[in-house]
Scaffold this active site. Structure first.
Site: not given
Ligand code: F6P
Length: 525
Positions: A208, A214, A265-266, A351, A382, A494
């Site tokens: 987003k 990452e 995002g979620r 979240e 199990h 972060k």
């Molecule tokens: O760190 C949490 C978050 O902001 C989530 O809410 C989001 O889904 C995820 O990181 C990834 O964010 P982005 O889509 O901006 O890379």
């Protein structure tokens, strides 16, 4: 008028009193014995989902009080504010309109939806983007030279698409393989790239913000791999799914599918973030997913609270968290295709509702989101079901059962009947328990569970199931009076990671606490 905080409403006080006098002694076995209609009264149909709530620790009185709580907390006006496009995400001053992503174009609408007329402009943008994204997906499906699709993203840019692509494997007939790289640990990317060739791979960079650490490092490493392996034409082999088109361009990606800041995002798998799903199941399948979710939106928006499934589930969550004091919920999809369902729900609920302050930042004196955890059945049986049956903590379990197996599994019918027998047996065992004087073999029973039953796992039923969860999280968040749509709690870690990373090189320990400093020295030694 500002709604009362939930614990200051008359209904909350009445629920406390009712919990003390009867709620905490409630016994499911007695409740079923006393009321032959219990299954009928505490189960219901909602679009694509049948829900059996009868094995929960509720009766008519507690349900009526919970509904009164919802009304006294202004649940309906909060819900209507979301559907009207108000900026209910107050800490970020944003509207919350993921429902708009699955709203049919105006022309297809059979009934007036006055509530959303004032967001017609956004709706037009949604449909233009959706059409573009789906025709790209169709072109790719027809392009036999692309055999592998690698989605690079994390959190909402990974969990939703990954969960849905796995869940809908039956409908994915492209012959393409899908890979999901999220972790910053190079192990994931390396493992995926090992079997790939640049000329037959499409990378989707899903973020987003297009700033998530990452995703950025994985994307840069993937691009370097692509070039080092002789890959040509980034334009054809990389696409970005993002609200930050400028950053994607700077990265070197020209093909971008956008979305908007009012999609959390979620809550984003319905947007361009859903492109891997669209490539897997095709444009028609993706539209069915949206239609299933839209049907659930309409149910949530219009059904009376008494027969409104997201409302009933969200209220049950409040009842369990704040009155029974249950700290977690176990998620048990009896479907291997739904194996990422627990992970997906963890982000969606924790979240959203893992918050300790109200809308104005004031500390709340009651608990909010439970911890969600789980694995697909029958595997969990199990592993940790021992604790569910005989442990000291009561953990409500939410089962998902699918009546009909996928077409490609129907040659093995005995597997499906065993799977279904197990889901029924586990819910039954949790409730009934078993008397045994021996102690070790005694099952206390009276342990609550819900069964969400789908006729089949299809794009439409999955869409409805997901939207059901989104709205139930909305309901409990609205009762608690929290902002379910921000996520400030992920920021501190972060920030500290960016401070620590250069120290791993430089060895600078200044200002660090003794533990971090000690560990850092060991990592450098
Ligand atoms: O760190 C949490 C978050 O902001 C989530 O809410 C989001 O889904 C995820 O990181 C990834 O964010 P982005 O889509 O901006 O890379």
């Amino acid at each position: 008028m500002k709604a009362l905080r939930c614990d200051q409403t008359p209904a909350w006080a009445a629920l406390e009193a009712s919990f003390e006098t009867s709620g905490k002694h409630f016994d499911l076995r007695q409740a079923f014995a006393a009321d032959p209609q219990r299954f009928a009264s505490f189960s219901q149909e909602a679009p694509h989902v049948f829900a059996d709530l009868s094995k929960n620790l509720i009766d008519d009185d507690s349900q009526a009080l919970l509904l009164a709580l919802a009304r006294q907390c202004g649940l309906e006006s909060r819900r209507d504010a979301m559907f009207a496009g108000e900026r209910i995400n107050r800490t970020e001053q944003r509207a919350v309109m993921h429902f708009l992503l699955r709203n049919p174009p105006l022309a297809q609408e059979g009934h007036a939806q006055s509530a959303i007329n004032n967001i017609a402009n956004e709706r037009a943008q949604v449909h233009a983007t959706l059409d573009a994204m789906l025709s790209y997906a169709e072109r790719l499906r027809d392009d036999a030279s692309i055999t592998d699709v690698v989605n690079i993203g994390i959190g909402g840019s990974d969990l939703g698409p990954q969960m849905a692509v796995l869940a809908l494997e039956e409908f994915a007939n492209t012959g393409k393989r899908f890979h999901f790289v999220s972790n910053v640990d190079a192990n994931e990317l390396t493992h995926v790239l090992k079997g790939l060739k640049p000329q037959s791979t499409l990378f989707l960079i899903a973020s987003k913000t297009f700033t998530t650490a990452e995703t950025m490092i994985n994307a840069h490493s993937a691009k370097r791999w692509f070039e080092a392996q002789g890959g040509q034409d980034i334009g054809r082999h990389f696409a970005a799914l993002t609200t930050n088109v400028a950053a994607a361009k700077e990265f070197g990606i020209g093909t971008t599918f956008g979305f908007w800041d009012w999609v959390g995002g979620r809550y984003s798998l319905w947007s361009a973030i859903g492109l891997p799903i669209a490539i897997a199941i095709g444009a028609a399948g993706f539209r069915e997913l949206l239609a299933g979710a839209h049907a659930m939106d309409e149910h949530f928006r219009t059904a009376a609270l008494e027969r409104n499934l997201p409302v009933r589930l969200g209220l049950l969550d409040v009842w369990y968290r704040n009155f029974h004091g249950f700290g977690s919920r176990s998620i048990a999809p009896y479907s291997s295709a739904l194996r990422r369902w627990p992970a997906y729900l963890q982000q969606l609920e924790m979240e959203s509702n893992g918050k300790r302050v109200d809308m104005d930042g004031q500390l709340l004196p009651f608990d909010t989101s439970p911890v969600l955890w789980g694995e697909p059945g029958t595997n969990g049986q199990h592993a940790y079901f021992q604790l569910l049956h005989q442990g000291t903590a009561v953990v409500p379990v939410e089962f998902v059962a699918v009546k009909r197996a996928a077409a490609h599994l129907q040659h093995l019918p005995e597997h499906q009947s065993k799977l279904l027998a197990n889901v029924l047996a586990q819910a039954q065992a949790l409730m009934l328990g078993k008397n045994d004087v021996g102690g070790h073999r005694h099952f206390p029973g009276n342990r609550p569970s819900t069964v969400l039953l789908l006729e089949r796992l299809t794009p439409a039923s999955l869409g409805a199931l997901i939207a059901l969860q989104e709205h139930r999280v909305f309901v409990s968040g609205a009762i608690w009076g929290i902002n379910s749509f921000d996520q400030w709690g992920v920021e501190l870690g972060k920030m500290l990671a960016s401070d620590i990373e250069p120290r791993l090189q430089s060895g600078d320990l200044s200002g660090l606490d003794a533990s971090t400093s000690g560990l850092l020295q060991r990592l450098r030694a």
